[in-house]
Design an enzyme around this catalytic site. Structure first.
Site, PDB file in Angstrom:
ATOM      1  N   ASP A 108       0.837  -1.286   0.040  1.00  0.00           N
ATOM      2  CA  ASP A 108       0.245  -0.120   0.102  1.00  0.00           C
ATOM      3  C   ASP A 108       0.830   1.049  -0.089  1.00  0.00           C
ATOM      4  OD1 ASP A 108      -2.568   1.254   0.062  1.00  0.00           O
ATOM      5  OD2 ASP A 108      -3.159  -0.248   1.470  1.00  0.00           O
ATOM      6  N   TRP A 160      -3.689   3.215  -5.930  1.00  0.00           N
ATOM      7  CA  TRP A 160      -4.629   3.827  -6.242  1.00  0.00           C
ATOM      8  C   TRP A 160      -4.829   4.569  -7.541  1.00  0.00           C
ATOM      9  CZ3 TRP A 160      -2.638   6.510  -2.089  1.00  0.00           C
ATOM     10  CH2 TRP A 160      -2.266   5.692  -0.879  1.00  0.00           C
ATOM     11  N   ASP A 210     -10.560   2.879  -3.247  1.00  0.00           N
ATOM     12  CA  ASP A 210     -11.141   1.644  -2.957  1.00  0.00           C
ATOM     13  C   ASP A 210     -12.430   1.794  -3.255  1.00  0.00           C
ATOM     14  OD1 ASP A 210      -8.612   1.658  -1.366  1.00  0.00           O
ATOM     15  OD2 ASP A 210      -9.565   1.378   0.634  1.00  0.00           O
ATOM     16  N   GLU A 232      -2.951   6.763  -8.567  1.00  0.00           N
ATOM     17  CA  GLU A 232      -2.223   7.986  -8.460  1.00  0.00           C
ATOM     18  C   GLU A 232      -0.847   7.886  -8.743  1.00  0.00           C
ATOM     19  OE1 GLU A 232      -3.948  10.521  -7.354  1.00  0.00           O
ATOM     20  OE2 GLU A 232      -5.564   9.791  -6.261  1.00  0.00           O
TER      21      GLU A 232
HETATM   22  C1  GLA Z   1      -5.939   1.070   1.702  1.00  0.00           C
HETATM   23  C2  GLA Z   1      -6.187   0.288   0.549  1.00  0.00           C
HETATM   24  C3  GLA Z   1      -7.123  -0.691   0.813  1.00  0.00           C
HETATM   25  C4  GLA Z   1      -6.821  -1.618   2.028  1.00  0.00           C
HETATM   26  C5  GLA Z   1      -6.815  -0.499   3.439  1.00  0.00           C
HETATM   27  C6  GLA Z   1      -6.376  -1.081   4.549  1.00  0.00           C
HETATM   28  O1  GLA Z   1      -7.082   2.010   1.558  1.00  0.00           O
HETATM   29  O2  GLA Z   1      -6.262   0.762  -0.790  1.00  0.00           O
HETATM   30  O3  GLA Z   1      -7.390  -1.871  -0.260  1.00  0.00           O
HETATM   31  O4  GLA Z   1      -5.851  -2.455   2.176  1.00  0.00           O
HETATM   32  O5  GLA Z   1      -5.696   0.645   2.948  1.00  0.00           O
HETATM   33  O6  GLA Z   1      -5.989  -0.060   5.516  1.00  0.00           O
END
Ligand code: GLA
Length: 549
Positions: free
Chosen positions: A143, A208, A229, A210
């Site tokens: 992440d 994401w 998400d 970005e």
């Molecule tokens: C981010 C990720 C999610 C998840 C959360 C966990 O938002 O994009 O997929 O892993 O963190 O905190």
């Protein structure tokens, strides 16, 4: 393919949840259908000390070893003994997503500022060794909140709770983000993983969409998130789908666009929304997205398991050619996506009704590359029915939010000729060129596409949508894996100054706007097409690229 706890449990899961879910995957025959990765997400860590990260043993009791240290080896051994694989979760920065976004969770890292720094920053090699060499994981999701949410002005940073990290990602603002620095961090981690892991685990990059991550992540990971998400709503699902669907020229075996975990079984995709659940599954399948289930496997109904486990849908997703489906048309709420399957005369076709009204959707056989008026066969993989047909068109009436997922088999118009649509996995945007600063609006800027300009306008030739053209951003390099399997490539460039390389050697650099070029490529592995660089104009078109077998 696999299962991740996040959509169903967020941070509220433990070892028991993981084991029960793994058992359910096996018992429900979902593991047998291909869902074999059982992953952890955020929330497994207690603190970092000199020896590495200590696991939160109140949630994962099997991790406590007799000598007082902690290890996930007992858990991964158990997964492996069940015939499954295991995945872990980390962050590319010092701190994690939950520390910023789930401040009230009881499962956050504990201790001093340094002990709460459980992310990879400055510890890539040490953590990589733990995850793969010591603990035996097969997959890691990496992440990026650590380099996005801990700027000097953040409340928890100002208060001294977390160390300040000038953000490399400013969400929604590519121009303020630092793609090169971010890429370098992921690159460094990927290298240390390569040096410590015996096998080659999957690295799932979670930035994401970005900081241009979608343009470079394929160098360091096998999957990369293309959006924020997913939530269990129809609108969110479409949004995430749209972030990945136009990016077919980035995907292929070993590199996949990831529109996020599935929401099947949750919210607007639960038992009372089976049409939506099937549509969601169809969409992820046709664009060759990772299929990560994320519902409570121990509670869902047989209908939900049946949708997740539909073998024909999974076969479309996992087809060995590795083509991501290409958008053939998009008009209002109607969308058609075509995925060339490994068998030349078989295409998966998704007819998608995105809206709240019933729709008639049709696709011409010639648009699928099939001879009209010959016999053809349509297999509907949701109704499991097969139909012999004649005519020129495949047509369906779809209920609101319904997707029909079909495998159409016909007679190829010209068996010696292939179009980009039939081989997107072989065409890769190797170096994305010109980018406008802070692209706004709903349409993402995409450096290379079939049938569309990078800004999302469709390419027209003689007033018609030109689904054989490739649109690229100025300065982009496309790499085409010909693998000596083609005799010729025919190109019709739309501007001057393109460059063409065959296996690194310059083939042609001509003034060629409007001209047709035919290249002999029988001895060429990789053909590189480079669009002229430009500081202002932001897209170029290779008209009608064709490949002659
Ligand atoms: C981010 C990720 C999610 C998840 C959360 C966990 O938002 O994009 O997929 O892993 O963190 O905190």
């Amino acid at each position: 393919m696999g299962w991740n706890p996040f959509n169903a449990f967020r941070l509220n899961y433990d070892e028991n949840t993981i084991i029960r879910s793994a058992e359910a995957l096996v018992a429900l025959k979902l593991a047998g259908a291909g869902y074999n990765y059982v992953n952890l997400d955020d929330g497994w860590w207690l603190r970092r000390d000199a020896g590495g990260i200590e696991i939160r043993t109140n949630l994962f009791p099997s991790a406590l070893l007799p000598d007082g240290t902690t290890s996930f080896r007992p858990l991964t051994d158990r997964m492996h003994a069940m015939g499954l694989k295991a995945g872990i979760y980390t962050d590319i920065g010092f701190n994690t997503c939950s520390q910023h976004w789930d401040k009230d969770s009881p499962n956050l890292p504990a201790g001093s500022v340094a002990q709460r720094e459980v992310g990879l920053m400055d510890h890539g090699k040490q953590d990589g060794t733990a995850f793969f060499a010591k603990w035996g994981f097969d997959y890691v999701k990496v992440d990026a909140c650590g380099v996005a949410d801990y700027g000097p002005d953040q409340i928890d940073v100002r208060s001294g709770r977390y160390r300040a990290v000038p953000p490399l990602i400013v969400r929604g603002r590519p121009s303020a983000s630092k793609p090169k620095e971010l890429a370098a961090l992921y690159g460094r981690f990927a290298n240390s993983v390569r040096s410590v892991a015996g096998s080659s685990p999957i690295i799932a990059i979670c930035a994401w969409g970005e900081a241009d991550v979608n343009d470079w992540a394929g160098r360091y990971g096998q999957t990369w998130r293309t959006s924020s998400d997913i939530r269990a709503t129809w609108t969110s699902m479409l949004h995430n789908f749209d972030s990945a669907a136009p990016r077919a020229l980035f995907a292929g075996p070993g590199r996949w666009n990831d529109p996020d975990l599935l929401e099947i079984g949750n919210g607007e995709f639960d038992d009372s929304h089976l049409t939506e659940a099937r549509a969601h599954m169809s969409m992820w399948a046709i664009i060759a997205a990772p299929l990560m289930l994320s519902y409570d496997l121990t509670r869902a109904s047989p209908e939900i398991h049946k949708i997740a486990g539909n073998r024909e849908v999974i076969a479309i997703n996992q087809d060995p050619a590795g083509n991501q489906g290409v958008i053939l048309s998009q008009e209002g709420d109607r969308e058609v996506i075509v995925k060339q399957l490994a068998h030349r005369e078989a295409k998966a076709v998704a007819l998608i009704n995105r809206g709240n009204q019933p729709q008639n959707i049709e696709v011409a056989l010639t648009d699928l590359g099939f001879l009209p008026s010959a016999n053809f066969r349509i297999r509907d993989v949701w109704t499991a029915t097969e139909e012999q047909a004649t005519g020129t068109i495949v047509r369906r009436t779809l209920a609101p939010h319904e997707t029909a997922l079909l495998v159409v088999q016909g007679t190829t118009i010209d068996a010696n000729r292939m179009t980009p649509m039939e081989m997107p996995a072989r065409i890769k945007v190797e170096e994305p060129g010109f980018k406008p600063v802070d692209r706004g609006g709903d349409r993402p800027w995409i450096a290379g596409r079939i049938g569309y300009h990078p800004d999302g306008r469709s390419i027209t030739t003689n007033g018609e949508f030109d689904k054989q053209a490739i649109g690229v951003a100025a300065g982009s390099r496309l790499r085409i894996a010909l693998s000596r399997e083609f005799r010729k490539v025919r190109l019709t460039p739309a501007a001057d100054g393109y460059e063409i390389y065959g296996d690194g050697k310059r083939v042609r650099a001509l003034q060629m706007a409007g001209s047709h070029i035919e290249l002999d490529v029988a001895a060429i592995e990789n053909l590189d097409l480079i669009a002229p660089a430009s500081a202002s104009a932001n897209d170029f078109v290779w008209g009608q690229v064709e490949f002659i077998l």
